[in-house]
Every structure is written in structure tokens, then in C-alpha cells.
Scaffold this motif. Sequence first.
Motif, mmCIF file in Angstrom:
data_model
loop_
_atom_site.group_PDB
_atom_site.id
_atom_site.type_symbol
_atom_site.label_atom_id
_atom_site.label_comp_id
_atom_site.label_asym_id
_atom_site.label_seq_id
_atom_site.Cartn_x
_atom_site.Cartn_y
_atom_site.Cartn_z
ATOM 1 N N ALA A 132 0.830 -1.203 0.000
ATOM 2 C CA ALA A 132 0.000 0.000 0.000
ATOM 3 C C ALA A 132 0.867 1.257 0.000
ATOM 4 C CB ALA A 132 -0.932 -0.005 1.209
ATOM 5 N N VAL A 135 2.504 1.956 -3.760
ATOM 6 C CA VAL A 135 1.706 2.623 -4.799
ATOM 7 C C VAL A 135 1.522 4.106 -4.507
ATOM 8 C CG1 VAL A 135 0.525 0.498 -5.462
ATOM 9 C CG2 VAL A 135 -0.511 1.988 -3.731
ATOM 10 N N ARG A 202 -4.884 7.995 -2.192
ATOM 11 C CA ARG A 202 -5.658 6.995 -2.910
ATOM 12 C C ARG A 202 -6.672 6.388 -1.960
ATOM 13 N NH1 ARG A 202 -1.619 4.023 -7.182
ATOM 14 N NH2 ARG A 202 -0.316 5.817 -7.619
ATOM 15 N N GLY A 204 -8.775 3.866 -2.773
ATOM 16 C CA GLY A 204 -9.024 2.449 -3.010
ATOM 17 C C GLY A 204 -10.415 2.204 -3.550
ATOM 18 N N ASP A 354 -6.523 -0.817 -5.046
ATOM 19 C CA ASP A 354 -5.821 -0.126 -3.965
ATOM 20 C C ASP A 354 -6.375 -0.470 -2.586
ATOM 21 O OD1 ASP A 354 -4.004 1.167 -5.609
ATOM 22 O OD2 ASP A 354 -5.352 2.847 -5.985
ATOM 23 N N ARG A 357 -4.933 -3.880 -1.145
ATOM 24 C CA ARG A 357 -3.514 -4.218 -1.280
ATOM 25 C C ARG A 357 -2.945 -4.915 -0.047
ATOM 26 N NH1 ARG A 357 -1.493 -2.567 -5.969
ATOM 27 N NH2 ARG A 357 -2.628 -0.910 -7.064
#
Length: 441
Positions: A132, A135, A202, A204, A354, A357
Motif C-alpha cells: 500500500a 503505490v 488513494r 481504493g 488499492d 492491497r
Amino acid sequence: MSGRAERPVPLFRQPQFRSFFAAHIVSQFGDRVSELAFPLLAVLVLDATPAQVSVLTALVWLPNLTGLFLGAWVDRRAHKKWLLVTADLIRAALLVTVPVAFAFDAGTLAQLYAVALLTGAASVLFNTTYPAFFVLLVDRSRYLDANSALSASRSVSFIAGPALGGVLVQVLTAPVAILVDAVSFVASALGIGRIRLADAARTGRPDDDAPGTLWHRARDGLRFTLRDPVLRAGLGCATTVNYFSFVFSALLVLFASRTLGLPSGLLGLALGAGAVGGLLGAVVAPRLSARIGVGRSIVAGAVVFPASISFVAVADGPLWARVGLLGAAEFFSGFGVMLFDVNLNALNAAVIPDGLRSRVAGAYSTINYGVRPLGALTGGALGTWLGLRPTLWIAAVGGVLCVVWLLPSPIPKVRSLDHLGDPDHPRPDLTEVGAARGGDE
């Protein structure tokens, strides 16, 4: 405005990636020293048996069985960076206790077992958090390049780390060598702590914030992993090869020191020289995958990695031949594992949503890493029952069977990572992606 897409900044011009890269390579060097010093401390100082050495190896990986639930917990934590820093500092504190205990003649095999188990638990925390964090650190267009760079740094540590570890053990003793690894974890924590990223950049999947117990969230991660054809095949392959590679690795130091009669310094030198293959594999992986495809590169690495164990199984004769065969095994093993890891890790990063992850990383950890203690214990049992050489042959042949998972899956047909897992492009069947891109190269 120009219609051309803006080129991403090269990785090593990005301060955040440079800081993480530096922390990573320092920690990797420390790990290589400790990986050699721990079993040598058990064998040379505490006179450990093959079964006891295999237990020591198994305990390092045993906490991975908790990864499924730890990943579900990590996915809901906002500040991934501080979880990485905490894991590094815990490992540093635990490792310091080893040289302190042996300095007062209080070191025991039981203490090594405890430190191995607890540092393994901290490593699970780090490894389930890392995907995580990765990214957030790296743009998706750079996944393959970033994995290649990080894997290359790991390979560099295998070149000099074992040689350094062998010298430190021989000159300063094994407990002092372990202190080097403790210092490396402190340096890694400081490097990661300097990185400034927006952890909430992000969000997800839309259901990432849906209520649910830890068990339900863990189950979702496992279910997604086992139902996805790419993740399922990659996990099955990696689990198989890891099981048999740990049958081998649990006995490597014992076999090299007692059967082959290699002194600590020469053993570390042979392992370090052979690890040049790992560096070559990490550097070559992006270019080779561009030429033959990501999927075929994964298959090739999956075969070369375990097959190289056979070089160790036949090692005999004069000292130069024993050292040379061990070095050759490490060379081809390192090349194969990096070819496998760089491409499979990039492929996984491209297909995992995402918001899942850390949960998928936890599922991987529980199954893939969780099987490693079983492999180590099997190695100890077979080494005692059948002997060391026959056990090494079993590890070589069994490891190559990992390709049975890959061949019927979509993975061999994947040419590139374009659009895989891209939220702006619905993910097609990977077979279609492979066929569509088959003539690009």
C-alpha cells in the motif's frame, strides 16, 4: 496546451523514492549479515543440530501465518509510513539483545528462537504494509522500473553482504555481526521517516470503508486472491517454490560448513560472488520482459530459480570446485528469483485494487511465507532421515514443479502491464490482453 502526455519524472530524480531506496539498501545489507550470522552462531557457538537449525529458520517465518488478519488491520490504517518505521525499530531493539546476552555469556538457543520469532512478526507488519505504501511512492507507469531498482539493490546486498557477514563473524564473532543488522534497521527507520507522502492520496475501492469485522475483511482479501486467475496462479507457484527452496535453505549453511568443509569467510565469499546473478536478473528483467513478455519472464524465472539447487547437490571434489559450484548455484538462483519476483510483483501491483492491497499481501504472506517454516522443518527432518545430499535433490526437483501452476493460467500470455488494473480502463480477460499485444514487440 500540448496534447502529449507529460513524461513522469525519472525515479532517481524523485527525492521520496531516493530516500526509500537508500533506506532499503542499508537494511538489505544488514539482513545479509544477520542471515549468515544467526545460523553460524547456532552451529558454531551453540553446537546446534540440523533439526535445531531448521527450527530457527522456521521461527523467522512462522508469524506470516497471521498475515491474513494483519493485512486486514493494516488496510484501515491511514499512516502506512509510520507502520514501516515502527516495524524497523522493533526489529532493531530485538536484535540488540543478542550481542548483549552473549557478551555476558547468557546467550542460549532459546533466546535465538525468541528473537527469530518476534523479528519475524515485525517483518510481517512491514511486508503487509509495504504494498500500500509502494503505490503511494511510485507512479503506476514506473512499477516495473521501481521493482527492478529495489530488487537490484537487494541483489547488490547479496554480493557484498554475505562476504561482509563472513568476515565479521570470523573477525568480530557472530553476536557482533548481528549488531550490524540492528543498526541497519535504525538507519532504515530514519530514511523512511523522512519521506513525505499524502497517505490519503488513494482511497481504493468504493467499499474500502464499509463496516465489517477483521475476520470478514481478511476473508474478502483471501477470497479475492484465490478467485483472481493471475493472483491464484502466482500464489500457487510462489508457494510451491518457496516450500522447496526452504527445504534447501534450512540446510545450506550446515551442508556448506560440515559436508563441504567451507570456512565462514570462504562461505560468505562464495554466496556473495554467486549473488551477482541476482543483480543481473534484476537489471535485465525489464528488458527481457519487453522482449519476450512479462508472463514468459515469470515462467523462465520460476524454472531457473529452483533448478540451480542441483549445483549444490553435486558439489564435491577440491576446495575450488566446491566453492565454484556453490557460487554457480547462487548465481543462477539469484538470476531466476529476480526475474520471477520483479515481473510478478509488478504484475500483482497492476491488478490488485488499492483498497485491497494489504489484505491481498496478508493472504500472500499467510500462504506463501507461511509455508516456509514447513519447508524448513521438512528440510531438517529429511536431512536427518535421508541425508543432506538426497534432500537437496528433492528440493531441486520439487521446486521446478512450481510451473504447473503457471502454464494453464493467463500469466504466460501477458505481454505488458498496460491498462491492467487501471481504474480508468475496466480490466479485460488477461488472455485477450496477451493476444492483443502479442505482435507489439
